[in-house]
Design an enzyme around this catalytic site. Structure first.
Site, PDB file in Angstrom:
ATOM      1  CE  LYS A 173      21.965 -49.128 -26.866  1.00 59.04           C
ATOM      2  NZ  LYS A 173      20.893 -50.186 -27.102  1.00 59.04           N
ATOM      3  CD  GLU A 248      28.325 -57.372 -14.996  1.00 60.75           C
ATOM      4  OE1 GLU A 248      28.881 -58.146 -15.577  1.00 60.75           O
ATOM      5  OE2 GLU A 248      26.956 -57.206 -14.824  1.00 60.75           O
ATOM      6  CB  CYS A 282      25.849 -61.030 -15.324  1.00 63.21           C
ATOM      7  SG  CYS A 282      25.408 -60.057 -16.387  1.00 63.21           S
ATOM      8  CD  GLU A 383      27.937 -64.284 -19.827  1.00 66.88           C
ATOM      9  OE1 GLU A 383      28.254 -63.568 -20.867  1.00 66.88           O
ATOM     10  OE2 GLU A 383      27.557 -63.905 -18.773  1.00 66.88           O
TER      11      GLU A 383
HETATM   12  C1  UN1 Z   1      22.598 -59.655 -14.058  1.00 61.71           C
HETATM   13  O1  UN1 Z   1      22.839 -60.886 -13.957  1.00 61.71           O
HETATM   14  O2  UN1 Z   1      23.122 -59.075 -14.832  1.00 61.71           O
HETATM   15  O3  UN1 Z   1      22.839 -60.918  -8.356  1.00 61.71           O
HETATM   16  C2  UN1 Z   1      22.294 -58.864 -12.651  1.00 61.71           C
HETATM   17  C3  UN1 Z   1      21.913 -61.155  -8.926  1.00 61.71           C
HETATM   18  C4  UN1 Z   1      20.983 -60.048  -9.488  1.00 61.71           C
HETATM   19  C5  UN1 Z   1      21.269 -59.105 -10.314  1.00 61.71           C
HETATM   20  C6  UN1 Z   1      21.703 -59.750 -11.394  1.00 61.71           C
HETATM   21  N1  UN1 Z   1      20.644 -59.411  -8.134  1.00 61.71           N
HETATM   22  O4  UN1 Z   1      21.400 -62.385  -9.425  1.00 61.71           O
END
Ligand code: UN1
Length: 494
Positions: A173, A248, A282, A383
Site C-alpha cells: 500500500k 520506522e 525522516c 518532528e
Molecule cells: C527517509 O527520510 O525516510 O538517509 C529516508 C537519507 C535517505 C533516506 C531517507 N537515504 O536521507
C-alpha cells in the site's frame, strides 16, 4: 504520464476501482492523476493472489529470483530520468534529489539481487559425533508493506526487494499522495518478468487499505514507515496477532557543532540536511546543538548560506528547495513557528508561508531558523517535517550528547569536530541508529542498516543485509548420520 486514472495491480492484472481521488503536484497545484480509494475486498483479493504465488515463488532458487531483481535494476536505470521527473511532479523534491532517490532504488535492486547468491546461514559443529548442524533463512509468506510519500520509490525498494529475493510475496500500500512511483515500479516488475501475484499494489487510505493489511491473518509481516502514532497502533494490533512488524517512525535529528569544527563545512552540512527535501526526510536535521564558543560565528555564516536557497518548482533549473507535500503539511509547519515563538525561541530567518507569483498554487514555506532554543521546547522535541531548524547552545561535549539524546526519537545524529577522541566518544555515546561524523544527518547508503532506536522504531532495520531479518525466519537444521538415536545434552561424553 499517459494514464490519467490508476488501477490496482493484483495477480499480474491492472484491475478495479470504483472510487478515486485526485493527486496534485505540490509545486503547482495541478492535478496529475486519479488514484483508486480501494475497499477492503481489494486487499483480500491481493492477499489471496500473493498466497497462491508465494508457494511457487519460494521454490524458485534464490539466484533465479535475483535475476528478476537484476532486470528490475536495469529497467530502473534505463528509465531513471523518466522516473525522476515523475517523482518530482508527485512529491515536489527537486530534480537532483529525485534522481538521487531513484538511484537509491537502483542500488538496492543490484545489492539485493546479489543477496540471491548469498542469503547466508551458518554451519556449525554439532555437539554429538556424526551429526551435522546448520541454520538457514526461510521465507515467511505474504508480507504487507506500507510506505510514505516522502521517499515513494526508495523506501518501497528497501522493503519489497529483500522480501522478494528471500522468497516472499508482497502486498504493497503506497501513500495516496504519491501513487505514481508505485504504479511505475509495478510496471517495471511486470516488464522484468516477475511471476504474477508475487508483487501486488493496492491503492487507498491507511484507514481502509492499511488497516485491512494489518488485520489480514494471511499476512505474516508488516513493514511500515510513517508516523509514530500510526506505527504504535499497527504494532499493538500485530502484537495481538503475533505478526512480525518492522517500524520506522521518524526522528528529531541533530547536528552537533563543536568549538573546533570546520564551521563552513558544518554550515554546508546543516543547510543540506535541514533544508534539502524541504526538511521532509525522516533523517532531516531539525536541531543544531552548537558549542557556545562558536555560536555567534556559526549563526552568521548559516544565515549567509541560507540566502542562497532558491525556492520553487523542483523541475526548474537552479531551485534548491521545493514545496511542502500538501496544505495540511504546510499548516503543521506554520503551527510550529507559532509554538516556537511562544516558547521563547528567537526567530532569526524565515517563518512564513510563501505566497504571490509562482508560489500561490503550490505549498511553499521559507527555510526557517530559530536560535536560543532549549532542549525541552516542543520545537526541539517534536518532528516538524518541514524546513525548520532550531539552534540549541551548549557549554560542553557532555552537554551536547545529553541534548542530542534527550528526545523520544533515535534515528540519526551528526557531529562536526576535528578531535579524533571526541569522534570516537560521540560514536559510542550518541544513542541513534545512524551516526555521521563531519557530515549532515541525511544520506544513508543502502547497504547499511537504516533505522533507529527509542521512538523511531522497534528494533528492526530497513535496507542493509539486516533487512533480510525482517522478511525471513531462521530455521535450525540437524542431520544425524550416526545411524542411532543420539540424545542432545544427554548422550554427550563428559
Ligand atoms: C527517509 O527520510 O525516510 O538517509 C529516508 C537519507 C535517505 C533516506 C531517507 N537515504 O536521507
Amino acid at each position: 504520464m499517459e494514464e490519467k486514472i490508476l488501477q490496482n495491480y493484483i495477480a499480474g492484472e491492472w484491475v478495479g476501482g470504483s472510487e478515486w481521488t485526485a493527486v496534485y503536484n505540490p509545486a503547482t497545484g495541478a492535478e496529475i492523476v486519479q488514484v483508486p480509494l480501494s475497499e477492503k475486498a481489494a486487499v483480500a483479493e491481493a492477499v489471496a493472489a500473493a498466497k497462491r504465488a508465494q508457494k511457487k515463488w519460494a521454490l524458485v532458487p534464490a539466484p533465479q529470483r535475483a535475476e528478476i531483481l537484476y532486470r528490475v535494476g536495469s529497467l530502473m536505470k534505463e528509465k531513471k530520468e523518466h522516473l525522476s521527473r515523475l517523482l518530482t511532479m508527485e512529491n515536489g523534491k527537486v530534480l537532483e534529489e529525485a534522481r538521487g532517490e531513484v538511484q537509491e532504488g537502483i542500488d538496492m535492486a543490484f545489492y539485493m539481487a546479489g543477496e540471491g547468491r548469498r542469503l547466508f546461514g551458518q554451519t556449525t559443529p554439532a555437539e554429538l559425533p556424526d551429526k551435522f548442524a546448520m541454520s538457514e533463512r526461510a521465507p515467511i509468506g505474504v508480507v504487507g508493506i506500507i510506505t510514505p510519500w516522502n521517499f515513494p520509490i526508495a523506501i518501497a525498494t528497501w522493503k519489497s526487494f529483500p522480501a522478494i529475493v528471500a522468497g516472499n510475496a508482497v502486498v504493497w500500500k503506497p501513500a495516496t499522495e504519491t501513487p505514481i512511483m508505485a504504479y511505475e515500479l509495478a510496471k517495471i516488475f511486470e516488464e522484468a518478468g516477475l511471476p504474477e501475484g508475487v508483487m501486488n499494489v493496492v491503492f487507498g487510505t491507511g484507514g481502509t487499505v492499511g488497516d485491512a493489511l494489518v488485520h489480514h491473518e494471511d499476512i505474516r509481516v508488516i513493514s511500515f514507515t510513517g508516523s509514530n502514532e500510526v506505527g504504535r497502533n499497527i504494532a499493538a494490533e500485530c502484537g495481538r496477532q503475533l505478526k512480525k512488524v518492522s517500524l520506522e517512525m521518524g526522528g528529531k535529528n541533530a547536528v552537533i557543532v563543536m568549538d573546533d569544527a570546520d564551521l563552513d563545512l558544518a554550515v554546508e552540512g546543516v543547510v543540506w540536511s535541514a533544508f534539502g527535501t524541504s526538511g521532509q526526510r525522516c533523517t532531516a536535521c531539525s536541531r543544531v546543538i552548537v558549542h557556545k564558543a562558536v555560536k555567534e560565528e556559526f549563526e552568521t555564516r548559516l544565515l549567509e548560506a541560507m540566502k542562497g536557497l532558491t525556492i520553487g518548482d523542483g523541475l526548474e533549473e537552479g531551485i534548491k528547495v521545493g514545496p511542502i507535500i500538501n496544505k495540511a503539511g504546510l499548516e503543521k509547519v506554520e503551527r510550529y513557528i507559532e509554538i516556537g515563538k511562544n516558547e521563547g525561541a528567537k526567530l532569526l530567518a524565515g517563518g512564513h508561508v510563501l505566497t504571490g507569483n509562482s508560489y500561490t498554487k503550490g505549498h511553499y514555506f521559507e527555510p526557517t531558523l530559530f536560535t536560543d532554543a532549549t532542549s525541552s521546547m516542543r520545537i526541539a522535541q517534536e518532528e516538524i517535517f518541514g524546513p525548520v531548524v532550531s539552534i540549541i547552545p551548549v557549554k560542553s561535549f557532555a552537554e551536547a550528547i545529553e541534548v542530542n539524546n534527550g528526545v523520544t526519537y533515535g534515528l540519526s545524529s551528526s557531529i562536526f569536530t576535528q578531535d579524533v577522541n571526541q569522534v570516537f566518544r560521540a560514536k559510542r555515546d550518541l544513542d541513534t541508529g545512524i551516526v555521521y561524523v563531519n557530515a549532515g544527518t541525511t544520506g544513508a547508503e543502502i547497504h547499511l542498516p537504516f533505522g533507529g532506536t527509542k521512538g523511531t522504531g522497534n528494533g528492526h532495520r530497513d535496507s542493509g543485509v539486516q533487512a533480510l531479518d525482517v522478511f525471513t525466519e531462521w530455521k535450525a537444521v540437524y542431520v544425524d548420520y550416526s545411524g542411532k538415536l543420539q540424545r542432545a545434552q544427554i548422550d554427550v561424553e563428559e
